[in-house]
Design a protein around this motif. Sequence first.
Motif, PDB file in Angstrom:
ATOM      1  N   LEU A   6     -41.221  -8.379  20.729  1.00  0.00           N
ATOM      2  CA  LEU A   6     -41.077  -9.780  20.291  1.00  0.00           C
ATOM      3  C   LEU A   6     -39.670 -10.017  19.752  1.00  0.00           C
ATOM      4  CD1 LEU A   6     -44.412 -10.660  18.405  1.00  0.00           C
ATOM      5  CD2 LEU A   6     -43.593 -11.670  20.523  1.00  0.00           C
ATOM      6  N   TYR A   7     -39.191  -9.046  18.986  1.00  0.00           N
ATOM      7  CA  TYR A   7     -37.848  -9.159  18.401  1.00  0.00           C
ATOM      8  C   TYR A   7     -36.783  -9.216  19.504  1.00  0.00           C
ATOM      9  CZ  TYR A   7     -33.588  -7.507  16.055  1.00  0.00           C
ATOM     10  OH  TYR A   7     -32.305  -7.371  15.615  1.00  0.00           O
ATOM     11  N   GLN A   8     -36.927  -8.318  20.496  1.00  0.00           N
ATOM     12  CA  GLN A   8     -35.954  -8.317  21.615  1.00  0.00           C
ATOM     13  C   GLN A   8     -35.978  -9.654  22.347  1.00  0.00           C
ATOM     14  OE1 GLN A   8     -37.328  -4.764  23.659  1.00  0.00           O
ATOM     15  NE2 GLN A   8     -35.358  -3.784  23.268  1.00  0.00           N
ATOM     16  N   ASN A   9     -37.184 -10.179  22.579  1.00  0.00           N
ATOM     17  CA  ASN A   9     -37.298 -11.460  23.293  1.00  0.00           C
ATOM     18  C   ASN A   9     -36.748 -12.615  22.464  1.00  0.00           C
ATOM     19  OD1 ASN A   9     -38.424 -10.113  25.392  1.00  0.00           O
ATOM     20  ND2 ASN A   9     -40.539 -10.688  24.924  1.00  0.00           N
ATOM     21  N   LEU A  10     -36.911 -12.511  21.151  1.00  0.00           N
ATOM     22  CA  LEU A  10     -36.393 -13.580  20.278  1.00  0.00           C
ATOM     23  C   LEU A  10     -34.864 -13.633  20.356  1.00  0.00           C
ATOM     24  CD1 LEU A  10     -37.114 -15.727  18.058  1.00  0.00           C
ATOM     25  CD2 LEU A  10     -36.697 -13.922  16.380  1.00  0.00           C
ATOM     26  N   LEU A  11     -34.247 -12.450  20.352  1.00  0.00           N
ATOM     27  CA  LEU A  11     -32.779 -12.404  20.467  1.00  0.00           C
ATOM     28  C   LEU A  11     -32.353 -13.004  21.812  1.00  0.00           C
ATOM     29  CD1 LEU A  11     -31.862  -8.853  19.081  1.00  0.00           C
ATOM     30  CD2 LEU A  11     -31.731 -11.031  17.889  1.00  0.00           C
ATOM     31  N   ARG A  12     -33.072 -12.628  22.854  1.00  0.00           N
ATOM     32  CA  ARG A  12     -32.739 -13.132  24.204  1.00  0.00           C
ATOM     33  C   ARG A  12     -32.892 -14.666  24.251  1.00  0.00           C
ATOM     34  NH1 ARG A  12     -37.289 -11.907  27.926  1.00  0.00           N
ATOM     35  NH2 ARG A  12     -37.925 -13.829  26.908  1.00  0.00           N
ATOM     36  N   ASP A  13     -34.023 -15.160  23.715  1.00  0.00           N
ATOM     37  CA  ASP A  13     -34.299 -16.606  23.802  1.00  0.00           C
ATOM     38  C   ASP A  13     -33.323 -17.442  22.981  1.00  0.00           C
ATOM     39  OD1 ASP A  13     -36.418 -15.786  25.275  1.00  0.00           O
ATOM     40  OD2 ASP A  13     -37.986 -16.476  23.887  1.00  0.00           O
ATOM     41  N   THR A  14     -32.934 -16.919  21.815  1.00  0.00           N
ATOM     42  CA  THR A  14     -32.068 -17.721  20.927  1.00  0.00           C
ATOM     43  C   THR A  14     -30.592 -17.486  21.223  1.00  0.00           C
ATOM     44  OG1 THR A  14     -32.135 -15.947  19.290  1.00  0.00           O
ATOM     45  CG2 THR A  14     -33.700 -17.771  18.981  1.00  0.00           C
ATOM     46  N   GLY A  15     -30.285 -16.409  21.949  1.00  0.00           N
ATOM     47  CA  GLY A  15     -28.879 -16.088  22.225  1.00  0.00           C
ATOM     48  C   GLY A  15     -28.163 -15.535  20.997  1.00  0.00           C
ATOM     49  N   ILE A  16     -28.929 -15.185  19.959  1.00  0.00           N
ATOM     50  CA  ILE A  16     -28.326 -14.610  18.740  1.00  0.00           C
ATOM     51  C   ILE A  16     -28.150 -13.098  18.968  1.00  0.00           C
ATOM     52  CG2 ILE A  16     -28.710 -14.173  16.251  1.00  0.00           C
ATOM     53  CD1 ILE A  16     -28.271 -17.121  16.714  1.00  0.00           C
ATOM     54  N   ARG A  17     -26.980 -12.589  18.586  1.00  0.00           N
ATOM     55  CA  ARG A  17     -26.755 -11.146  18.704  1.00  0.00           C
ATOM     56  C   ARG A  17     -27.177 -10.471  17.389  1.00  0.00           C
ATOM     57  NH1 ARG A  17     -22.229 -13.462  20.160  1.00  0.00           N
ATOM     58  NH2 ARG A  17     -21.161 -12.700  18.287  1.00  0.00           N
ATOM     59  N   GLN A  18     -27.561  -9.206  17.497  1.00  0.00           N
ATOM     60  CA  GLN A  18     -28.039  -8.498  16.296  1.00  0.00           C
ATOM     61  C   GLN A  18     -27.030  -8.568  15.159  1.00  0.00           C
ATOM     62  OE1 GLN A  18     -30.956  -5.300  16.369  1.00  0.00           O
ATOM     63  NE2 GLN A  18     -29.573  -4.388  17.857  1.00  0.00           N
ATOM     64  N   ASN A  19     -25.744  -8.429  15.521  1.00  0.00           N
ATOM     65  CA  ASN A  19     -24.728  -8.382  14.448  1.00  0.00           C
ATOM     66  C   ASN A  19     -24.467  -9.744  13.813  1.00  0.00           C
ATOM     67  OD1 ASN A  19     -23.238  -9.616  16.385  1.00  0.00           O
ATOM     68  ND2 ASN A  19     -21.785  -7.913  16.709  1.00  0.00           N
ATOM     69  N   GLN A  20     -25.151 -10.797  14.292  1.00  0.00           N
ATOM     70  CA  GLN A  20     -25.036 -12.112  13.635  1.00  0.00           C
ATOM     71  C   GLN A  20     -26.087 -12.283  12.539  1.00  0.00           C
ATOM     72  OE1 GLN A  20     -24.990 -14.248  17.655  1.00  0.00           O
ATOM     73  NE2 GLN A  20     -23.869 -15.682  16.356  1.00  0.00           N
ATOM     74  N   ILE A  21     -27.081 -11.378  12.512  1.00  0.00           N
ATOM     75  CA  ILE A  21     -28.142 -11.497  11.498  1.00  0.00           C
ATOM     76  C   ILE A  21     -27.590 -11.011  10.157  1.00  0.00           C
ATOM     77  CG2 ILE A  21     -30.482 -10.759  10.848  1.00  0.00           C
ATOM     78  CD1 ILE A  21     -31.051 -10.309  13.828  1.00  0.00           C
ATOM     79  N   ASN A  22     -27.742 -11.852   9.123  1.00  0.00           N
ATOM     80  CA  ASN A  22     -27.180 -11.510   7.815  1.00  0.00           C
ATOM     81  C   ASN A  22     -28.177 -10.837   6.882  1.00  0.00           C
ATOM     82  OD1 ASN A  22     -25.935 -14.501   8.583  1.00  0.00           O
ATOM     83  ND2 ASN A  22     -24.412 -12.970   7.983  1.00  0.00           N
TER      84      ASN A  22
END
Length: 363
Positions: free
Chosen positions: A57-73
């Motif tokens: 789910l987490y991987q798909n959420l990143l894909r769907d939102t276009g947010i990269r892991q290193n943008q998460i604060n």
Amino acid sequence: MICLGIESSCDETSVALVDGTVLLGQLTFSQVDMHSVFGGVVPEMASREHLNKVAPLYQNLLRDTGIRQNQINVVAVARGPGLLGCLLVGISFAKGLCLSLNIPLVGVNHLHAHLMAPGMEQELNFPAIGLLVSGGHTSLYLINSPFDFKLLGKTLDDAAGEAFDKAAKSLNIPYPGGIFIDRFASFAQPDHKMFPRPYLDNTNLDFSFSGIKTAMVYHVRDNPGLVLQNPTETGPDFKPSEELATVCSSYNWSIADSLRIKLKRALDRHEVKEVILAGGVAANTMIRESISRLAMERKIRLIMPSIAMCTDNAAMIALYGHMLYTKGYHHSLNLEAVPRGRKIPWDYITLMRDVPTTQFKQE
Ligand code: KG4
Ligand code: ZN
């Protein structure tokens, strides 16, 4: 600032990303179909299913939102109350992410998050009275701020959602029964004499729903014709018999009116700016109508989350986690899960000198 929220306290695996109060995306996997066969949540199956679902789910959420892991604060996770094995899955996943990304962790009280959930859709004003009605809890709070919750009353036994689900079970209605009782109730007017309005003959703000649940069990025993023969036929086009609709409507009314009266009592005792209704049972039509009428009579603003925000979701965890973090609260990597029935400690680490770090909030 981007906050990832993780929810796994019961039977929904959910991940969400917020930027402040803006929801960037959310993915939820509901295990309801799996548990409905058993008439309730089977804890071990629930935690195994969280383990299967949370990473994809987490991987798909990143894909769907276009947010990269290193943008998460920051990562916010539901730390309780809930089923221990289920909470541990979400918390372990959150800790792993915090370690690998080197970002802070915020443990979130699932109940407080439910009450703050409407903050994503509208501005909240304090002090407020919060009425939380879910499958595991029924509580009234005086909320002085998002960081100051005072418990005014709670159920002494079953939660309102449990009373709905167990009554449904005795009628052979599928799990989660609350949704079906709500739907069936719409086909009939309530008979106000059919079931007692629970736990009103007192002056407190507590609730009790085990008695009404037992009243339903006896009513079904005396009227076996009410029991659904084929629970799989309860799709959207299903129309209940008049007798079943009246039973559902009357039962729903008794619970709704008991909640309304205790909330009215709380409003008599505390001057507040608004009322917040939250939790899965806050999706109930009769309860929403009854509390709306009370708020109108009292000329007080009523905040109700949209139906989607009522049930368990990670958006509310992310939103409240974000609020906590921007206020200076977070946890270390030894954050503990708190199962149902235990007090949630206010054990945040904070750099602010004026905030106590080990104060216990009453639950
Ligand atoms: O808050 P929630 O999603 O999970 C917990 O944290 O407990 O609440 C789930 C509960 C279940 O008992 C379900 O039957 C009830 O909320 N529920 C409803 C309705 N929708 C969900 N109860 C009555 N009417 C509804 N429309
Ligand atoms: Zn919940």
